[in-house]
Design an enzyme around this catalytic site. Structure first.
Site, PDB file in Angstrom:
ATOM      1  N   HIS A   7     -25.861   5.392  -3.043  1.00 54.87           N
ATOM      2  CA  HIS A   7     -26.085   4.040  -2.533  1.00 54.87           C
ATOM      3  C   HIS A   7     -26.889   3.244  -3.553  1.00 54.87           C
ATOM      4  CE1 HIS A   7     -24.444   5.502   1.137  1.00 54.87           C
ATOM      5  NE2 HIS A   7     -25.474   6.275   1.411  1.00 54.87           N
ATOM      6  N   GLU A  65     -31.237   5.897   3.433  1.00 55.93           N
ATOM      7  CA  GLU A  65     -30.901   6.446   4.745  1.00 55.93           C
ATOM      8  C   GLU A  65     -31.634   7.753   5.025  1.00 55.93           C
ATOM      9  OE1 GLU A  65     -26.654   6.444   4.295  1.00 55.93           O
ATOM     10  OE2 GLU A  65     -26.592   8.538   3.693  1.00 55.93           O
ATOM     11  N   ARG A  96     -18.371   5.824  -4.310  1.00 56.36           N
ATOM     12  CA  ARG A  96     -17.807   7.170  -4.158  1.00 56.36           C
ATOM     13  C   ARG A  96     -17.192   7.677  -5.462  1.00 56.36           C
ATOM     14  NH1 ARG A  96     -16.194   4.054   0.210  1.00 56.36           N
ATOM     15  NH2 ARG A  96     -16.997   4.741   2.253  1.00 56.36           N
ATOM     16  N   LYS A 115     -10.567   7.830  -0.363  1.00 58.25           N
ATOM     17  CA  LYS A 115     -10.905   6.417  -0.535  1.00 58.25           C
ATOM     18  C   LYS A 115     -11.092   6.077  -2.011  1.00 58.25           C
ATOM     19  CE  LYS A 115     -13.151   5.955   3.983  1.00 58.25           C
ATOM     20  NZ  LYS A 115     -14.408   5.569   4.699  1.00 58.25           N
ATOM     21  N   SER A 144     -17.445  11.950   1.310  1.00 60.10           N
ATOM     22  CA  SER A 144     -17.358  11.794  -0.138  1.00 60.10           C
ATOM     23  C   SER A 144     -18.684  12.084  -0.836  1.00 60.10           C
ATOM     24  CB  SER A 144     -16.917  10.367  -0.472  1.00 60.10           C
ATOM     25  OG  SER A 144     -17.750   9.429   0.166  1.00 60.10           O
ATOM     26  N   HIS A 164     -25.212  12.494  -2.984  1.00 59.28           N
ATOM     27  CA  HIS A 164     -25.219  13.327  -1.787  1.00 59.28           C
ATOM     28  C   HIS A 164     -23.829  13.357  -1.168  1.00 59.28           C
ATOM     29  CE1 HIS A 164     -25.990   9.212  -0.347  1.00 59.28           C
ATOM     30  NE2 HIS A 164     -25.409   9.575   0.800  1.00 59.28           N
ATOM     31  N   LYS A 191     -29.104   0.553   0.721  1.00 60.57           N
ATOM     32  CA  LYS A 191     -28.775   1.416   1.848  1.00 60.57           C
ATOM     33  C   LYS A 191     -29.501   2.763   1.764  1.00 60.57           C
ATOM     34  CE  LYS A 191     -24.879   3.336   4.427  1.00 60.57           C
ATOM     35  NZ  LYS A 191     -23.530   3.916   4.328  1.00 60.57           N
ATOM     36  N   GLN A 244     -21.245  10.679  -2.987  1.00 57.17           N
ATOM     37  CA  GLN A 244     -21.522   9.248  -3.011  1.00 57.17           C
ATOM     38  C   GLN A 244     -22.948   8.968  -3.415  1.00 57.17           C
ATOM     39  OE1 GLN A 244     -22.334   7.880   1.398  1.00 57.17           O
ATOM     40  NE2 GLN A 244     -20.603   9.331   1.418  1.00 57.17           N
TER      41      GLN A 244
END
Length: 405
Positions: free
Chosen positions: A103, A128, A281, A287, A99, A262, A126, A101
């Protein structure tokens, strides 16, 4: 301290033996029978409740072990995070786009968890890091504004969705109000009626098929058609004209901080993040889409794709370290060249998790074990780990994650 780790079977993952995740599962889970039709999307290494790791030789979770032996985390980890592993370490095998998305930062994560705990199930941020194992495609951050403007002008179907007024405002915008104008355009796209988006996408897909090769390349036609085939009518297909499209080669990395849009598109990678599963998302997904929150959360910072690559620092002749600007995690890439017989890991003052991606070695610290491709171990803080390479005809490749404190 060899670990038995869990995997996630998401629909976007590579199936069966095509998945690096699948081929790395077997050593720590010898009873698993691989199914060539099952998508093996993620291998999780850590203590997150959605996929906790266990000590391989006994029925005890890594989290339980750490609480009973908290000295293995290291004093700086305990001072900063308490008695817990602050990161989640993963391998990803991506067959089709994840997706679009973003964070949340720590404050936003706490608020989302407080107001929607059934969706955002923890209160942690989050950030990453992704390190490519194979050529790895992704969308990452907003493109330079000049590129976005050129696509809006060149694609009438996209212009019809966003509106001429918003696009005109973006083309004449000054630096000070850039974020506001870009947000208006992106909001118009992401909140447009789904039927209208589907109609314009279909129209664009039909038109782009008849364009010349040079124009198709300029408009990323092959990527658009691939996304449309996987997610027909999804507004996220138009996201490629707002976000940087990047392909990482093996060993290259990108870091994704809070509020940065991203989407991973294809390939295999090492991934490490703060210990959280918070994802907002808004496209390329079946989802839940939380579009309003995503729109308001984004940073709208425009950068070229070259700025998205995250560079490591060399620690010795075999080890390079990726240290993002957060205390939760860092990752080393350890390559022992062909023909070398031994190597001693750089000693860390914090506990770490190490996975062997290629190669075989006899490892000695508190005990001696022979480890193969896919073996995962927890290394306590301040442990000296010696490695004797058992198959030296090819380079040995390992990754190690630990708190960045």
């Amino acid at each position: 301290m060899e670990l038995r780790c869990q995997y996630q079977s998401y629909a976007w993952g590579k199936c069966g033996s095509d998945s690096i995740v699948a081929t790395l599962i077997k050593p720590s889970n010898p009873n698993i029978i691989l199914d060539e039709k099952t998508p093996y999307a993620e291998l999780w290494m850590g203590t997150h409740s959605n996929g906790p790791s266990f000590l391989k030789d006994e029925n005890k979770s890594l989290d339980e072990y750490l609480k009973e032996n908290n000295h293995t985390l290291g004093s700086t980890v305990i001072e900063k995070f308490g008695i817990q592993l602050p990161f989640l370490f993963k391998i990803l095998s991506v067959n089709k786009a994840l997706s679009i998305q973003v964070h949340p930062n720590k404050k936003e994560a706490e608020e989302l968890h407080k107001t929607q705990p059934n969706i955002y199930k923890d209160s942690n941020h989050k950030p990453e890091l992704a390190i490519a194992l194979t050529p790895f495609e992704a969308l990452c951050g907003f493109r330079p504004i000049s590129e976005i403007k050129s696509y809006l002008i060149a694609i009438p179907e996209l212009c019809d969705i966003i509106g001429e007024e918003e696009i005109l405002e973006l083309t004449i915008v000054t630096e000070g109000s850039l974020n506001i104008s870009l947000k208006k355009c992106f909001q118009k796209l992401m909140t447009c009626d789904e039927n209208v988006v589907a109609q314009q996408l279909k129209k664009f897909i039909e038109r782009i098929s008849s364009l010349g090769q040079l124009t198709r390349q300029t408009l990323h036609a092959n990527l658009l058609e691939r996304l449309y085939n996987d997610y027909p009518g999804d507004v996220g297909c138009f996201g490629i004209y707002f976000f940087n499209y990047i392909t990482l080669q093996p060993g290259e990395a990108m870091y994704l901080g809070a509020n940065e849009p991203h989407a991973y598109l294809s390939g295999d990678c090492i991934e490490c993040m703060a210990c959280s599963d918070n994802v907002v998302r808004a496209g390329l997904t079946p989802k839940l889409k939380d579009t309003k929150i995503l729109i308001n959360m984004l940073s709208y910072k425009c950068e070229p794709s070259s700025a998205k690559r995250f560079q490591p620092l060399r620690e010795d002749d075999c080890t390079e370290v990726f240290r993002p600007p957060v205390p939760d995690f860092a990752v080393t890439r350890i390559t022992i060249p062909a023909g070398r017989a031994s190597y001693t890991l750089i000693e860390r003052a914090v506990g770490s998790i190490l996975i062997i991606v290629n190669g075989k070695a006899e490892i000695t610290f508190s005990t001696t074990k022979v480890l193969n491709r896919g073996s995962v171990i927890f290394i306590p803080a301040n442990e000296r780990v010696n490695m004797k390479v058992l198959c030296g005809c090819h380079p040995m490749l390992m990754f190690q994650a630990f708190a960045n404190v």
